[in-house]
Design a protein around this motif. Structure first.
Motif, PDB file in Angstrom:
ATOM      1  N   UNK A 133       0.823  -1.198   0.000  1.00 43.89           N
ATOM      2  CA  UNK A 133       0.000   0.000   0.000  1.00 43.89           C
ATOM      3  C   UNK A 133       0.859   1.250   0.000  1.00 43.89           C
ATOM      4  N   UNK A 134       2.022   1.170   0.664  1.00 43.41           N
ATOM      5  CA  UNK A 134       2.881   2.342   0.764  1.00 43.41           C
ATOM      6  C   UNK A 134       3.666   2.591  -0.518  1.00 43.41           C
ATOM      7  N   UNK A 135       3.815   1.535  -1.336  1.00 41.43           N
ATOM      8  CA  UNK A 135       4.628   1.669  -2.534  1.00 41.43           C
ATOM      9  C   UNK A 135       3.788   2.205  -3.682  1.00 41.43           C
ATOM     10  N   UNK A 136       4.158   3.342  -4.256  1.00 43.34           N
ATOM     11  CA  UNK A 136       3.349   3.913  -5.336  1.00 43.34           C
ATOM     12  C   UNK A 136       3.507   3.125  -6.627  1.00 43.34           C
ATOM     13  N   UNK A 137       2.537   3.235  -7.511  1.00 42.45           N
ATOM     14  CA  UNK A 137       2.685   2.698  -8.841  1.00 42.45           C
ATOM     15  C   UNK A 137       3.834   3.430  -9.528  1.00 42.45           C
ATOM     16  N   UNK A 138       4.540   2.743 -10.432  1.00 46.13           N
ATOM     17  CA  UNK A 138       5.635   3.417 -11.116  1.00 46.13           C
ATOM     18  C   UNK A 138       5.148   4.701 -11.781  1.00 46.13           C
ATOM     19  N   UNK A 139       5.840   5.808 -11.525  1.00 49.62           N
ATOM     20  CA  UNK A 139       5.373   7.109 -11.991  1.00 49.62           C
ATOM     21  C   UNK A 139       5.845   7.372 -13.414  1.00 49.62           C
ATOM     22  N   UNK A 140       5.613   6.391 -14.287  1.00 48.25           N
ATOM     23  CA  UNK A 140       5.963   6.565 -15.685  1.00 48.25           C
ATOM     24  C   UNK A 140       4.959   7.449 -16.388  1.00 48.25           C
ATOM     25  N   UNK A 141       3.878   7.821 -15.698  1.00 50.94           N
ATOM     26  CA  UNK A 141       2.833   8.602 -16.319  1.00 50.94           C
ATOM     27  C   UNK A 141       2.908  10.086 -15.960  1.00 50.94           C
ATOM     28  N   UNK A 142       4.007  10.545 -15.400  1.00 53.21           N
ATOM     29  CA  UNK A 142       4.150  11.970 -15.125  1.00 53.21           C
ATOM     30  C   UNK A 142       4.205  12.768 -16.427  1.00 53.21           C
ATOM     31  N   UNK A 143       4.571  12.100 -17.506  1.00 52.55           N
ATOM     32  CA  UNK A 143       4.534  12.710 -18.842  1.00 52.55           C
ATOM     33  C   UNK A 143       4.150  11.621 -19.833  1.00 52.55           C
ATOM     34  N   UNK A 144       3.246  11.942 -20.748  1.00 55.46           N
ATOM     35  CA  UNK A 144       2.779  10.964 -21.722  1.00 55.46           C
ATOM     36  C   UNK A 144       3.313  11.303 -23.104  1.00 55.46           C
TER      37      UNK A 144
END
Length: 260
Positions: A133-144
């Motif tokens: 729960x503490x681990x975020x999804x990979x933030x590969x979507x900060x830019x599309x």
């Protein structure tokens, strides 16, 4: 879990051998198998249990994205990690549900990051529920990445005021224009919810920081007004939106997203 059972898939033998070697050297991995094409991989998955599949995208016949789409329909699908030389497939890969996207040549430290993500979501993974729960999804979507006329432009998340579903695509509304990206709105919602995007309608997400006010339309419906236009708010989402806006206002988070 004593270790992951992993399948590597690549139609180029040297690349497949290199990937299998890297995986065998990883302490998280107990067993590695290799497949030289998607159909062989599918047969292996149907006949045996794998925790994760490290999958090349560009393969003849059935490609990696098509194979991943088939695997997603299984009752207990393996975790997918894409390994490819082509970054333009990243949006589609995450849209299918991949937990990571590795660019060739794969570095050992990036592989370790990917395996850590696999462990967080694989059944019986090493991480407990609180860690997951503490681990975020990979933030590969900060830019599309947006493809247009042979060029790739990266649209930053904080430029987007709202998102509209358009079949298997989404439209991103920004001051620089409307950009079309192939991804289901439900998948984008998963990645952007933590960044302040709220589902307000079956077909719309809106950035909390972009909402200037709430308005009533001519038939008594609710609209979220932004600088780029009004976004319809369905009755089932109206209360949640009001509460989220109130919470954001109390925390001083409204209109602090870097939007012009």
């Amino acid at each position: 879990m004593s270790g992951l059972k992993v399948l590597a898939v690549d139609d180029v033998p040297p690349a497949l051998n290199e990937l299998c070697t890297l995986l065998r050297e990883a302490p998280e991995v107990a067993e590695v198998a290799g497949a030289g094409d998607a159909l062989s991989a599918l047969r292996m998955i149907q006949s045996g249990r794998f925790d994760a599949v490290f999958l090349d995208v560009a393969m003849p016949g059935l490609d990696g994205l098509e194979l991943a789409s088939l695997l997603a329909k299984l009752t207990d699908p393996p975790v997918i990690v894409f390994v490819t030389a082509y970054e333009q497939h990243a949006v589609a890969a995450y849209g299918i549900g991949a937990v990571d996207y590795l660019l060739k040549p794969v570095r050992a430290e990036r592989l370790a990051d990917a395996l850590a993500r696999v462990l967080r979501v694989a059944p019986g993974g090493a991480a407990d529920a609180s860690d997951e729960a503490a681990a975020p999804l990979p933030d590969a979507m900060a830019a599309l990445p947006v493809e247009s006329a042979g060029r790739t432009r990266y649209v930053r998340r904080n430029e987007v005021h709202y998102v509209e579903a358009h079949g298997d695509y989404v439209r991103l509304y920004t001051h620089s224009g409307v950009h079309l990206v192939r991804m289901p709105i439900s998948r984008l919602e998963e990645y952007w919810e933590a960044a302040g995007f709220v589902r307000v309608h079956r077909s719309f997400l809106v950035a909390l920081g972009a909402v200037r006010e709430l308005r009533s339309d001519s038939v008594g419906g609710l609209l979220a007004h932004t600088d780029l236009g009004d976004v319809p708010v369905s009755r089932r989402h109206a209360r949640e939106l009001r509460e989220r806006l109130l919470q954001a206002a109390r925390r001083g988070q409204l209109d602090r997203t870097g939007r012009p």
